[in-house]
Write a protein that holds these residues in place. Structure first.
Motif, short mmCIF file in Angstrom:
data_model
loop_
_atom_site.label_atom_id
_atom_site.label_comp_id
_atom_site.label_asym_id
_atom_site.label_seq_id
_atom_site.Cartn_x
_atom_site.Cartn_y
_atom_site.Cartn_z
N ASP A 1 -3.20 3.95 -2.79
CA ASP A 1 -2.19 3.93 -1.73
C ASP A 1 -2.02 2.52 -1.16
O ASP A 1 -0.91 2.07 -0.90
N ALA A 2 -3.14 1.83 -0.96
CA ALA A 2 -3.08 0.47 -0.41
C ALA A 2 -2.38 -0.47 -1.39
O ALA A 2 -1.57 -1.31 -0.98
N ILE A 3 -2.67 -0.30 -2.68
CA ILE A 3 -2.03 -1.14 -3.69
C ILE A 3 -0.53 -0.86 -3.74
O ILE A 3 0.29 -1.79 -3.76
N ALA A 4 -0.17 0.43 -3.72
CA ALA A 4 1.25 0.81 -3.74
C ALA A 4 1.98 0.27 -2.51
O ALA A 4 3.11 -0.23 -2.60
N GLU A 5 1.32 0.35 -1.34
CA GLU A 5 1.92 -0.16 -0.11
C GLU A 5 2.11 -1.68 -0.18
O GLU A 5 3.14 -2.21 0.23
N TYR A 6 1.12 -2.37 -0.73
CA TYR A 6 1.23 -3.82 -0.87
C TYR A 6 2.39 -4.19 -1.79
O TYR A 6 3.18 -5.08 -1.49
N ILE A 7 2.50 -3.47 -2.92
CA ILE A 7 3.58 -3.74 -3.87
C ILE A 7 4.94 -3.48 -3.21
O ILE A 7 5.87 -4.27 -3.36
N GLU A 8 5.05 -2.39 -2.46
CA GLU A 8 6.32 -2.07 -1.80
C GLU A 8 6.68 -3.12 -0.75
O GLU A 8 7.84 -3.55 -0.67
N THR A 9 5.71 -3.58 0.02
CA THR A 9 5.96 -4.63 1.01
C THR A 9 6.40 -5.91 0.32
O THR A 9 7.36 -6.57 0.74
#
Length: 194
Positions: A8-16
């Motif tokens: 989730d943290a990786i996905a959030e970082y990629i989206e940001t």
């Protein structure tokens, strides 16, 4: 145990990162397809970095589970329990009988301990060649004034060591960790060449 808990943290970082990139690229007046292609390349690069560094992250998580914040040391006893739950001290003692282990401990102490008794360490290393000799953490500590390894009796006790020594022990006990560490080193070397 993998790094799934960080998905989730990786996905959030990629989206940001994607949102900031789109904003910057729109200002550069690129087409939507050029923006999408650029963002896909960024995501691929980030995921490649995560995959390449997974063994390192896994090793850090393993160490975190055995870290004693009270002493700022790592518990070999907890690692050894994963190999032999009923007799972790046997695993530690076997590791201490390995001449390479003692030479590693010798180098660590020489580098980090001004009160280390080198001559006593050399004598103990020589004694490990005798089949009847049994090396223990307490014996190493008592004879050499070692500080990188500690042995504590009773509740909350066990064999505690510095981070470098804990990594050596983990890779000695679990060949798959040694292999992952070797792969990590190779990946880092390849990254430096690029």
């Amino acid at each position: 145990m993998g790094l799934e808990k960080f998905d989730d943290a990786i996905a959030e970082y990629i989206e940001t990162k994607r949102k900031h990139t789109i904003k910057a690229l729109k200002m550069a007046q690129l087409s939507d397809s050029e923006i999408d292609q650029y963002c896909a390349e960024i995501e691929k690069e980030i995921l490649g970095f995560v995959k390449c560094n997974e063994p390192y992250a896994q090793l850090l998580m393993d160490l975190e589970h055995i870290h004693s914040k009270k002493y700022n040391l790592y518990s070999l006893t907890e690692i050894a329990k994963k190999k032999n739950h009923d007799n972790p001290s046997y695993v530690i003692q076997s590791w201490l009988r390995d001449i390479n282990t003692l030479q590693f401990l010798y180098l660590w102490e020489k580098d980090n301990n001004q009160y280390f008794i080198e001559e006593a360490a050399k004598e103990l290393i020589e004694k490990t060649k005798q089949p009847s000799f049994t090396m223990t953490a307490k014996l190493w500590i008592k004879n050499t004034r070692a500080i990188g390894i500690r042995s504590k009796q009773g509740h909350g006790g066990g064999t505690l060591v510095s981070q470098e020594i804990a990594i050596d022990f983990i890779t000695w006990v679990f060949p798959e960790k040694r292999y992952e560490l070797s792969k990590l080193i190779v990946n880092k070397i390849m990254q430096l060449k690029d």
